[in-house]
Scaffold this motif. Structure first.
Motif, PDB file in Angstrom:
ATOM      1  N   PHE A  72      30.168  45.566 -10.872  1.00 43.15           N
ATOM      2  CA  PHE A  72      31.181  44.551 -10.597  1.00 43.15           C
ATOM      3  C   PHE A  72      31.776  44.025 -11.897  1.00 43.15           C
ATOM      4  CE2 PHE A  72      30.050  43.870  -6.072  1.00 43.15           C
ATOM      5  CZ  PHE A  72      31.291  43.525  -5.566  1.00 43.15           C
ATOM      6  N   HIS A  73      30.936  43.725 -12.863  1.00 43.37           N
ATOM      7  CA  HIS A  73      31.442  43.201 -14.134  1.00 43.37           C
ATOM      8  C   HIS A  73      32.357  44.215 -14.816  1.00 43.37           C
ATOM      9  CE1 HIS A  73      29.262  39.330 -15.032  1.00 43.37           C
ATOM     10  NE2 HIS A  73      28.714  39.686 -13.890  1.00 43.37           N
ATOM     11  N   LYS A  74      31.978  45.485 -14.781  1.00 40.81           N
ATOM     12  CA  LYS A  74      32.835  46.516 -15.359  1.00 40.81           C
ATOM     13  C   LYS A  74      34.157  46.619 -14.602  1.00 40.81           C
ATOM     14  CE  LYS A  74      28.975  49.478 -16.867  1.00 40.81           C
ATOM     15  NZ  LYS A  74      28.287  50.782 -16.621  1.00 40.81           N
ATOM     16  N   GLY A  75      34.081  46.579 -13.276  1.00 43.12           N
ATOM     17  CA  GLY A  75      35.286  46.683 -12.467  1.00 43.12           C
ATOM     18  C   GLY A  75      36.208  45.492 -12.641  1.00 43.12           C
ATOM     19  N   ILE A  76      35.628  44.310 -12.749  1.00 42.28           N
ATOM     20  CA  ILE A  76      36.439  43.108 -12.975  1.00 42.28           C
ATOM     21  C   ILE A  76      37.146  43.196 -14.325  1.00 42.28           C
ATOM     22  CG2 ILE A  76      36.288  40.614 -13.410  1.00 42.28           C
ATOM     23  CD1 ILE A  76      33.975  40.613 -11.279  1.00 42.28           C
ATOM     24  N   LYS A 114      30.848  36.076  -8.363  1.00 39.65           N
ATOM     25  CA  LYS A 114      32.088  35.334  -8.136  1.00 39.65           C
ATOM     26  C   LYS A 114      32.538  34.552  -9.375  1.00 39.65           C
ATOM     27  CE  LYS A 114      29.944  31.161  -6.138  1.00 39.65           C
ATOM     28  NZ  LYS A 114      29.786  30.358  -4.897  1.00 39.65           N
ATOM     29  N   GLY A 115      31.591  34.018 -10.134  1.00 37.31           N
ATOM     30  CA  GLY A 115      31.948  33.240 -11.309  1.00 37.31           C
ATOM     31  C   GLY A 115      32.711  34.063 -12.327  1.00 37.31           C
ATOM     32  N   GLY A 121      40.158  36.031 -13.213  1.00 36.68           N
ATOM     33  CA  GLY A 121      41.332  36.004 -12.348  1.00 36.68           C
ATOM     34  C   GLY A 121      41.494  37.240 -11.487  1.00 36.68           C
ATOM     35  N   VAL A 122      40.385  37.838 -11.064  1.00 36.91           N
ATOM     36  CA  VAL A 122      40.406  39.026 -10.220  1.00 36.91           C
ATOM     37  C   VAL A 122      39.771  38.674  -8.873  1.00 36.91           C
ATOM     38  CG1 VAL A 122      39.527  41.381  -9.910  1.00 36.91           C
ATOM     39  CG2 VAL A 122      40.313  40.621 -12.163  1.00 36.91           C
ATOM     40  N   THR A 123      40.419  39.070  -7.776  1.00 42.82           N
ATOM     41  CA  THR A 123      39.905  38.765  -6.446  1.00 42.82           C
ATOM     42  C   THR A 123      39.064  39.919  -5.916  1.00 42.82           C
ATOM     43  OG1 THR A 123      41.828  37.377  -5.957  1.00 42.82           O
ATOM     44  CG2 THR A 123      40.524  38.122  -4.088  1.00 42.82           C
ATOM     45  N   ASN A 157      32.441  30.758  -0.640  1.00 35.40           N
ATOM     46  CA  ASN A 157      33.286  29.613  -0.992  1.00 35.40           C
ATOM     47  C   ASN A 157      33.898  29.753  -2.388  1.00 35.40           C
ATOM     48  OD1 ASN A 157      34.561  27.131  -0.620  1.00 35.40           O
ATOM     49  ND2 ASN A 157      32.842  25.977  -1.490  1.00 35.40           N
ATOM     50  N   SER A 158      34.594  30.877  -2.594  1.00 32.12           N
ATOM     51  CA  SER A 158      35.276  31.107  -3.861  1.00 32.12           C
ATOM     52  C   SER A 158      36.711  31.545  -3.598  1.00 32.12           C
ATOM     53  CB  SER A 158      34.562  32.194  -4.674  1.00 32.12           C
ATOM     54  OG  SER A 158      35.369  32.604  -5.772  1.00 32.12           O
ATOM     55  N   PRO A 159      37.672  31.042  -4.363  1.00 33.44           N
ATOM     56  CA  PRO A 159      39.054  31.518  -4.205  1.00 33.44           C
ATOM     57  C   PRO A 159      39.223  32.963  -4.619  1.00 33.44           C
ATOM     58  CG  PRO A 159      38.856  30.127  -6.162  1.00 33.44           C
ATOM     59  CD  PRO A 159      37.557  30.023  -5.432  1.00 33.44           C
ATOM     60  N   ARG A 160      38.188  33.561  -5.191  1.00 29.08           N
ATOM     61  CA  ARG A 160      38.251  34.956  -5.640  1.00 29.08           C
ATOM     62  C   ARG A 160      37.376  35.885  -4.795  1.00 29.08           C
ATOM     63  NH1 ARG A 160      42.850  35.920  -8.136  1.00 29.08           N
ATOM     64  NH2 ARG A 160      43.318  34.277  -9.652  1.00 29.08           N
TER      65      ARG A 160
END
Length: 251
Positions: A72-76, A114-115, A121-123, A157-160
């Motif tokens: 996930f971190h790599k993809g973000i 999520k953080g 700024g990636v959803t 509960n995250s906008p992303r």
């Protein structure tokens, strides 16, 4: 989506030029290597893969969460660097797991990442699929009703963290396409369209009135991408189908 090209032999450069000429603004699921070609033609990568998840081994596999977090971190980072707004993560197959346990597991991994998504700024988005149509080969997917994915999003509960609202799958799994879209707009970051029941072009050979749906999307205030995921009807020219489908949604 790649499905719209059918058996076309057009290169990625030719596909991008074609999409730009028709009026499209982006392309779904390009590789990182293809993104410069998109941008050279004025297109944006609308959504990309890069979470380590698959339709088989998805977010609900708790024993894989450590690896998923790293991916996930790599993809973000990839999406942030390439200007792609959305990164898809697949919830995966149940294999006997209860919907409740699967939701708990999905919430757990999404809470871990999520953080970083918020920071960059990636959803992060989960796509609904139907479990009814055997030909779609998704009969054991845990996210097979809207309520499951929406519950996960509310709990994270995250906008992303949101969902891909695939209208083909929603019509089969839940129906009430327009009301469900309007009622849950805050949890939708990306939309897929295809005809129902055959998953072909979104025209009057199918049961959904996509002109009505297009106006409902426009009136809702939705600002994300609407990506075409139909399969060309045998005998139809895929480029002509794209032109026609673009016109139907271009309100």
């Amino acid at each position: 989506m790649g499905s719209v090209w059918g058996t076309s032999k057009l290169s990625i450069e030719e596909r991008c030029r074609t999409l730009a000429r028709i009026g499209f603004k982006g392309m779904d699921l390009p590789t990182a290597e293809q993104v410069p070609i998109l941008k050279a033609n004025g297109l944006t990568p609308a959504m990309m893969t890069g979470t380590g998840t698959s339709f088989q081994d998805g977010l609900i596999r708790k024993d894989m969460h450590d690896r998923f977090e790293e991916e996930f971190h790599k993809g973000i980072d990839m999406c942030a660097d390439l200007g792609c707004p959305n990164l898809i993560g697949l919830p995966g197959e149940r294999r006997g797991m209860s919907y409740e346990e699967g939701a708990d597991n999905a919430v757990a991994i999404l809470n871990r990442v999520k953080g970083y998504a918020e920071q960059k700024g990636v959803t992060l988005c989960m796509e609904i699929t139907n479990s009814k149509v055997v030909a779609d080969q998704r009969t054991d997917q845990i996210f097979n009703r809207l309520g499951w994915g929406l519950d996960v999003c509310r709990r994270v509960n995250s906008p992303r963290v949101k969902i891909v609202y695939d209208i083909y799958h929603v019509q089969i799994s839940d129906g009430d396409v327009t009301r469900n879209l309007r009622d849950n707009l805050n949890y939708i970051c990306h939309i897929h369209v295809a005809g129902v029941p055959s998953r072909n072009e979104i025209d009057d050979t199918q049961e959904l009135n996509y002109r009505f749906i297009a106006n409902a999307i426009a009136d809702s205030g939705y600002t994300g991408f609407v990506a075409h995921e139909h399969r060309p009807t045998p005998g139809r020219d895929p480029v002509q189908s794209l032109e026609r489908c673009f016109e139907i949604l271009n309100v």
